[in-house]
Scaffold this motif. Structure first.
Motif, short mmCIF file in Angstrom:
data_model
loop_
_atom_site.label_atom_id
_atom_site.label_comp_id
_atom_site.label_asym_id
_atom_site.label_seq_id
_atom_site.Cartn_x
_atom_site.Cartn_y
_atom_site.Cartn_z
N GLY A 29 6.96 4.90 -22.93
CA GLY A 29 7.05 3.58 -22.31
C GLY A 29 6.18 2.55 -23.01
O GLY A 29 6.55 1.38 -23.11
N ILE A 32 8.07 1.31 -25.90
CA ILE A 32 9.14 0.41 -25.46
C ILE A 32 8.60 -0.98 -25.14
O ILE A 32 9.26 -2.00 -25.39
N ILE A 119 7.96 1.66 -32.23
CA ILE A 119 8.85 0.99 -31.27
C ILE A 119 10.20 1.68 -31.22
O ILE A 119 10.67 2.11 -30.15
N TRP A 120 10.84 1.81 -32.38
CA TRP A 120 12.20 2.34 -32.40
C TRP A 120 12.22 3.85 -32.14
O TRP A 120 13.17 4.36 -31.54
N SER A 122 10.24 5.34 -30.04
CA SER A 122 10.11 5.44 -28.59
C SER A 122 11.42 5.07 -27.89
O SER A 122 11.87 5.77 -26.97
N ILE A 123 12.03 3.97 -28.32
CA ILE A 123 13.27 3.51 -27.67
C ILE A 123 14.40 4.50 -27.88
O ILE A 123 15.11 4.89 -26.94
N THR A 126 13.87 7.88 -26.05
CA THR A 126 14.09 7.71 -24.60
C THR A 126 15.57 7.56 -24.29
O THR A 126 16.10 8.19 -23.36
N VAL A 167 15.35 4.13 -20.34
CA VAL A 167 14.50 3.19 -21.09
C VAL A 167 13.75 2.28 -20.11
O VAL A 167 12.54 2.06 -20.24
N ALA A 171 9.68 2.40 -19.45
CA ALA A 171 8.95 1.14 -19.63
C ALA A 171 8.11 0.83 -18.39
O ALA A 171 6.95 0.42 -18.49
#
Length: 334
Positions: A29, A32, A119-120, A122-123, A126, A167, A171
């Protein structure tokens, strides 16, 4: 009195997956949430809240996968074959995210590259987990104890919607964690994000709760027939109470309560999922008893679990205790 080993192993695996969602969910999170924060020091502080503990969180993912292989080999072979692509994407994304944890603190000119990887990673990780969950709920085609579907059966509206919902859920969990672990301007920004994220997750929960019984008659029967109805009725009521508790905690600025209540919300969603699918380990029709390994194999593997799970719980609790408290901007793990 005979011991129901498949039932015990189903509980062990369910516990391992739940612990993974809880433990790894908030650090995914944080990744994200990263795009909402451009300041280097704030990003460092966000990562510092989990940098000393994040790799231990993924122990539970290993436990869930290894337990499935040891206790339910049929489910292991069918589920992994059906969901091979999203699981592979998830693992690749987790690798990028894990490398970013270490590299971004040392990088100078290329820090933006490792920020993007965090960032990517994690996104995508998820989203892939949510897709796996959605495809699992949709059901997997099995014939002659083998996967009988296509490689892209998971690429459907419901699994993709579940991916987006997870996601939002992670977050929110990450935001609640940062409320508890940060201070000053960063904490203030998290309070501004908490309620919008709560509303977004509530929207996803509502849509999934309507979509699932409408699309799956078997799940509708589990929800709305006795005695399951008595088990299910408290879930939406407790969800509403939990949401109200989060709103109250944000209003009163009680830093630890949103995180605890978000964990309760995840537990309630997990309970609803269990009610929807039980006792099938390969939805819609293969039960835990039909997919189980021989009793001797399950008993042998269970001996290791009895010793290892308490050890994992103890060192996890100890690491969180050592790194308790607020993380200040400009301080922490480097």
């Amino acid at each position: 009195m005979s011991i129901d080993l498949p039932l015990i192993w189903a509980g062990v695996i369910a516990f391992g997956i739940f612990m993974y969602v809880v433990m790894d969910g908030f650090d995914l999170g944080i990744g994200i949430l990263y795009p909402f924060f451009r300041d280097k020091d704030e990003r460092d502080a966000m990562m510092n809240t989990v940098a000393p503990i994040w790799d231990g969180n993924e122990t539970w993912l290993v436990l869930g996968g290894a337990g499935l292989f040891a206790a339910f080999p049929l489910a292991y072979s069918v589920v992994l074959t059906a969901l091979y692509l999203p699981l592979l994407i998830m693992l690749i994304a987790l690798i990028f995210r894990g490398v970013a944890f270490e590299f971004r603190f040392k990088a100078k000119r290329t820090r933006h590259v490792w920020d993007a990887a965090f960032i990517w990673g994690s996104i995508v990780a998820t989203f892939a987990q949510g897709v796996v969950l959605g495809a699992f709920i949709e059901g997997i085609k099995v014939e002659n104890r083998q996967f009988a579907g296509g490689a892209f059966d998971w690429l459907a509206p419901f699994p993709l919607f579940c991916g987006a919902g997870l996601v939002a859920g992670y977050a929110m969990l990450g935001c609640a964690w940062l409320l508890m672990k940060t201070e000053g301007k960063l904490r203030h920004k998290m309070y501004k994000l908490m309620l919008p994220l709560t509303s977004l997750l509530l929207l996803f929960i509502a849509v999934v709760s309507i979509w699932t019984p409408l699309a799956h008659e078997s799940i509708a029967k589990r929800w709305f027939t006795l005695p399951n109805l008595f088990y299910f009725i408290p879930v939406p009521t407790l969800v509403a109470v939990t949401i109200l508790g989060i709103v109250r905690a944000v209003h009163l600025k009680i830093d630890w309560q949103p995180f605890v209540l978000t964990l309760v919300l995840i537990a309630l969603a997990y309970t609803g999922l269990a009610i929807s699918l039980w006792p099938n380990i390969i939805p819609p029709a293969v039960s835990i008893w039909e997919a189980s390994a021989p009793a001797s194999s399950q008993a042998f593997a269970l001996v290791g679990v009895v010793f290892m799970v308490p050890i994992i719980l103890i060192y996890t609790a100890y690491s969180y205790w050592v790194f308790r408290g607020k993380v200040k901007v400009g301080e922490g793990y480097h």
